[in-house]
Design a protein around this motif. Structure first.
Motif, short mmCIF file in Angstrom:
data_model
loop_
_atom_site.label_atom_id
_atom_site.label_comp_id
_atom_site.label_asym_id
_atom_site.label_seq_id
_atom_site.Cartn_x
_atom_site.Cartn_y
_atom_site.Cartn_z
N PHE A 1 -65.53 29.55 -4.00
CA PHE A 1 -65.36 28.19 -4.45
C PHE A 1 -66.54 27.42 -4.11
CE2 PHE A 1 -64.33 23.95 -3.32
CZ PHE A 1 -63.58 23.43 -4.48
N ILE B 1 -68.51 25.61 -7.56
CA ILE B 1 -68.93 24.22 -8.04
C ILE B 1 -70.06 23.93 -8.64
CG2 ILE B 1 -69.46 21.73 -7.18
CD1 ILE B 1 -66.72 21.89 -6.62
N GLN B 2 -71.23 24.62 -8.42
CA GLN B 2 -72.47 24.57 -8.66
C GLN B 2 -72.45 25.12 -10.39
OE1 GLN B 2 -75.58 22.96 -7.69
NE2 GLN B 2 -75.78 23.45 -9.99
N LEU C 1 -70.64 23.03 -12.63
CA LEU C 1 -71.30 21.85 -12.98
C LEU C 1 -72.43 22.19 -14.02
CD1 LEU C 1 -71.52 18.86 -11.89
CD2 LEU C 1 -73.16 19.84 -10.35
N ARG D 1 -65.00 15.50 -15.16
CA ARG D 1 -64.14 15.73 -14.21
C ARG D 1 -62.88 16.57 -14.49
NH1 ARG D 1 -63.62 9.85 -11.31
NH2 ARG D 1 -65.14 9.88 -9.86
N LEU E 1 -64.46 20.20 -15.04
CA LEU E 1 -64.58 20.78 -13.70
C LEU E 1 -63.54 21.44 -13.01
CD1 LEU E 1 -67.46 18.39 -11.72
CD2 LEU E 1 -67.75 20.56 -12.61
N ARG E 2 -62.44 20.54 -13.06
CA ARG E 2 -61.04 20.76 -12.64
C ARG E 2 -60.72 22.25 -13.03
NH1 ARG E 2 -57.21 16.93 -11.25
NH2 ARG E 2 -58.05 15.91 -13.19
N LEU F 1 -62.80 25.07 -12.11
CA LEU F 1 -62.42 25.50 -10.79
C LEU F 1 -60.99 26.15 -10.75
CD1 LEU F 1 -63.88 22.29 -8.93
CD2 LEU F 1 -64.68 24.59 -9.02
#
Lengths: 273, 191
Positions: free
Chosen positions: B112, B116-117, B120, B163, B166-167, B170
């Motif tokens: 995790f 994120i990076q 992004l 966002r 990103l969700r 992830l």
């Protein structure tokens, strides 16, 4: 009454604290009534909290920190030494008179120093009469800046955003007291306007009237049927030439872009022309 | 008086170096260029510090200076990075990205904190800028709109889409991690 669709649209602004108090109250009322939206709200809040906590926070390298400190210190020292020099350079009245007499005697028979305002007006006039062609013809400020950067020893910065009614035509390198000056010319509707800039050393700005705003003194003058606005700032001298002073003032957006408030002295536009 | 100004400058500007460096990285994509951009920005801020209005957001003022320098230095690239309508704005492209995020196999092996990076990095520039300016730097919608010269509605749309993307990324990583976890447990049981 808020519906679920509007709720979905306003959920992120609500979570980001961007809504007005009234809108926020409407959202809260809807969340109390609607279990689906309340579940969506909980999920979104969880996700945003997680995201904000996990997004990488940038860290500048140590070397950069030191480099920046050095650059700022050097700039500060330079500024202070300039101020010291200015203080030392204020002579007594007697010394001034003697110095002026000596200079006057030495200057007898020699051509007087050319004034930057005269050069600006002559160049502007020469360009309008097709006697002085432009070295670079372009309406792209970045391209014009790049062309000049290789040929001058001072920085120039032009606003990149399009400015209403102000169109760059190009520029020309102009000699002034043995150094280079930048001549830029613009179209402003039916009018033509030019800006001449160079380093401030040895520059004497002439002008019948002046006004001071913050630390900058502006001079206005009429010269060969043109109106000029000139000033010295941050070690650079500027002269704007056109038919009207009001056009000259609008031309400050050449460098400042549309962002007038941030860099132009307060009250500048209120001064009568 | 000058010493007082210098002290105030240090107090307000130097703490923003990390954020400035991050913004420089977002704009240029290269560490060395970002460092140069930070240096130029701080120097210009020092020279024009008298124009800074005390009590206003100093970080937003510095970011605006950096954006202008970047625009001056690299007009074409700056347009690609900052222009609101060049990348990732159309519905079709956004749908593509959402599907990609859902099914991307090469992205399904990270843990995790690293995810994120990577997620992004996979966002289009225009989405990434807004997400970072809001969720890392804490700027308001209005400040972001002014900084990027775009309407507030565009900021809201990009933020929401960024966002959501990103969700999705992830979630894809999470599903993969869960599958791997179950697989490892099954292997242990079999052993």
């Amino acid at each position: 009454m808020l519906d679920c669709q509007t709720m979905g649209r306003l959920l992120h602004p609500y979570l980001d604290g961007e809504l007005s108090a009234r809108e926020a109250l409407d959202i809260q009322a809807h969340l109390e009534r609607c279990p689906d939206c309340a579940a969506l709200y909980r999920n979104e809040k969880l996700f945003l909290d997680l995201l904000k906590g996990a997004l990488p926070v940038p860290v500048a390298p140590d070397g950069l920190r030191q480099r920046v400190r050095k650059v700022v210190e050097a700039a500060g020292q330079e500024k202070r030494s300039r101020q010291r020099f200015r203080l030392m350079a204020v002579p007594s009245l007697a010394l001034t008179v003697v110095a002026l007499l000596v200079i006057g005697i030495l200057a007898l028979g020699k051509k007087p120093l050319q004034d930057l305002v005269d050069v600006a007006v002559n160049t502007h006039q020469g360009y309008l009469n097709d006697n002085l062609p432009l070295d670079i013809k372009s309406s792209d400020p970045a391209q014009v800046v790049r062309w000049f950067e290789k040929r001058i020893n001072f920085p120039i910065s032009l606003g990149q955003e399009p400015v209403k009614n102000l169109r760059l035509r190009g520029g020309r390198l102009v000699a002034f007291q043995g150094k280079n000056a930048v001549f830029l010319t613009y179209e402003m509707g039916q009018h033509r306007l030019s800006l001449l800039m160079t380093t401030a050393e040895g520059v004497n700005l002439s002008g019948a009237e002046g006004f001071k705003l913050e630390q900058t003194r502006f001079y206005q003058s009429a010269n060969h049927g043109f109106q000029t606005l000139s000033w010295i700032q941050e070690g650079l001298a500027y002269v704007i030439v056109s038919e009207k002073q009001e056009l000259n003032k609008q031309a400050c957006m050449i460098c400042h872009g549309n962002d007038r408030q941030q860099h132009i002295p307060k009250g500048f536009y209120d001064k009568e022309t | 008086m000058d010493e007082e100004k210098d002290r105030l400058f240090e107090e307000l500007v130097l703490p923003c170096l990390d954020a400035l460096y991050g913004f420089g990285l977002l704009l240029t994509g290269r560490s060395s260029e970002a460092e140069d951009l930070v240096q130029d920005t701080v120097l210009r801020a020092y020279r024009f510090f008298r124009h800074y209005q005390q009590g206003t957001n100093c970080k937003a003022w510095l970011f605006t200076i950096m954006k202008h320098i970047f625009l001056n230095q690299a007009t074409q690239r700056a347009r690609e990075v900052l222009c609101p309508y060049l990348s990732g704005e159309s519905d079709a492209l956004w749908e593509d990205l959402m599907n990609q995020a859902q099914g991307s196999s090469d992205l399904r092996h990270e843990v995790f904190s690293q995810d994120i990076q990577k997620a992004l990095d996979h966002l289009p520039n225009s989405f990434r800028l807004v997400v970072v300016l809001k969720d890392v730097e804490g700027f308001s919608y209005d400040e972001i709109a002014k900084l990027l010269d775009c309407p507030m509605g565009t900021v809201m749309s990009r933020l929401s889409r960024g966002r959501n993307l990103l969700r999705r990324f992830l979630q894809a990583y999470g599903d993969q991690s869960a599958e791997k976890h179950i697989e490892r447990q099954n292997e242990r049981r079999r052993a």
